[in-house]
Design an enzyme around this catalytic site. Sequence first.
Site, PDB file in Angstrom:
ATOM      1  N   PRO A   2      31.543  22.600 -15.217  1.00 40.72           N
ATOM      2  CA  PRO A   2      31.078  21.257 -14.875  1.00 40.72           C
ATOM      3  C   PRO A   2      32.189  20.224 -15.047  1.00 40.72           C
ATOM      4  CG  PRO A   2      29.486  22.382 -16.258  1.00 40.72           C
ATOM      5  CD  PRO A   2      30.712  23.238 -16.238  1.00 40.72           C
ATOM      6  N   GLU A   3      32.318  19.334 -14.065  1.00 45.14           N
ATOM      7  CA  GLU A   3      33.300  18.272 -14.139  1.00 45.14           C
ATOM      8  C   GLU A   3      32.591  16.968 -14.483  1.00 45.14           C
ATOM      9  OE1 GLU A   3      36.047  18.288 -10.867  1.00 45.14           O
ATOM     10  OE2 GLU A   3      36.063  20.473 -10.750  1.00 45.14           O
TER      11      GLU A   3
END
Length: 269
Positions: A2-3
Amino acid sequence: MPELPEVETSRRGIAPYLVDQTLLYVVVRNPRLRWPVSEEISSLRDQPVFSVQRRAKYLLLELAAGWIIIHLGMSGRLHILPKDRIAEKHDHIDLVMSNGKILRYTDPRRFGAWLWAKDFTASTVLAHLGPEPLGAEFTEQYLFEKSRHKRTLIKPWLMDNKIVVGIGNIYASECLFVAGILPTEPAGSLTQNECKLLVSAIKKVLLDAIEQGGTTLRDFLQSDGRPGYFAPRLQVYGRAGAPCYRCTHLIETVKQGQRSTFFCRHCQS
C-alpha cells in the site's frame, strides 16, 4: 505494498469507528510481524481514542496513554467488523472497541508492524522522514534545492522517504508521466520549471487516487472490504507494450533498483 493513497484511504475508513470511542482491550494472536508487536499494545485497557492520523505510510492511533504506530507492510489490511466475527488464519490483532466494533488487522505475509510510542514524534521509524507530498512545505523550491548535484535517477530518488514521503513505485511512474519527465535522467538534471510541474503532478495524482479509494492491484482493500478504484485510471504503470493513451506510442519499461518503471518516451522528454 500500500502506498500513501491506500494508507490515507484506510485512515479515513477506520477513523469514524475509533475516534471518540474507547479501546476496551487488545487481542494479539500472533506477535511475530516484521518486528515483534510492542508489549505495551497487548496490555492496553480502557483507552479513549482521540484521533487517527497518518504520517507517510504509517497510521497513528492517538490514545490517552500514547500512540499505536501501524505499518501495513506488503499485504496488511485493516477491517471494521462486528465484535463477534470469528478470526481466521491470518487475523493477527483485534482492537475491541466500546461501540461493539473491532478493528482487525489481517496480514498473510506478516511484513507489517504494530509499534508503541509515548510520543510519536520521537519514534525512530518516523524521525528521518521527509515532508508530506500534500503538505504546504512540499514546494517546487524545496524539490529543486534537494535535487541539486544528485546523480541518483529521478524515479528512485523520488521514492526516497527522506526526500518526500509516501510515493511508491506505482505513483512515482504515474506522477512523472503527468509531469512529462523521463524517469531515466539524474535528479540533478531537473530544472526549476520541471520541479514545479512535478510537485503539481504529485499533488494531483495522489489526491485523485485518494478520492478513488486507492489502487487495487493485488492485496489492497479498503477497510470495508471494497477495492480501490484508481487502477483503471493508471496511465503508464503496468502497461508495458500497450499504446500510450495520449500519443499512441508504446509504453516502455525498465528496471530501476529491482522495481519496474513505466513511461512513454514520446510524452516524457
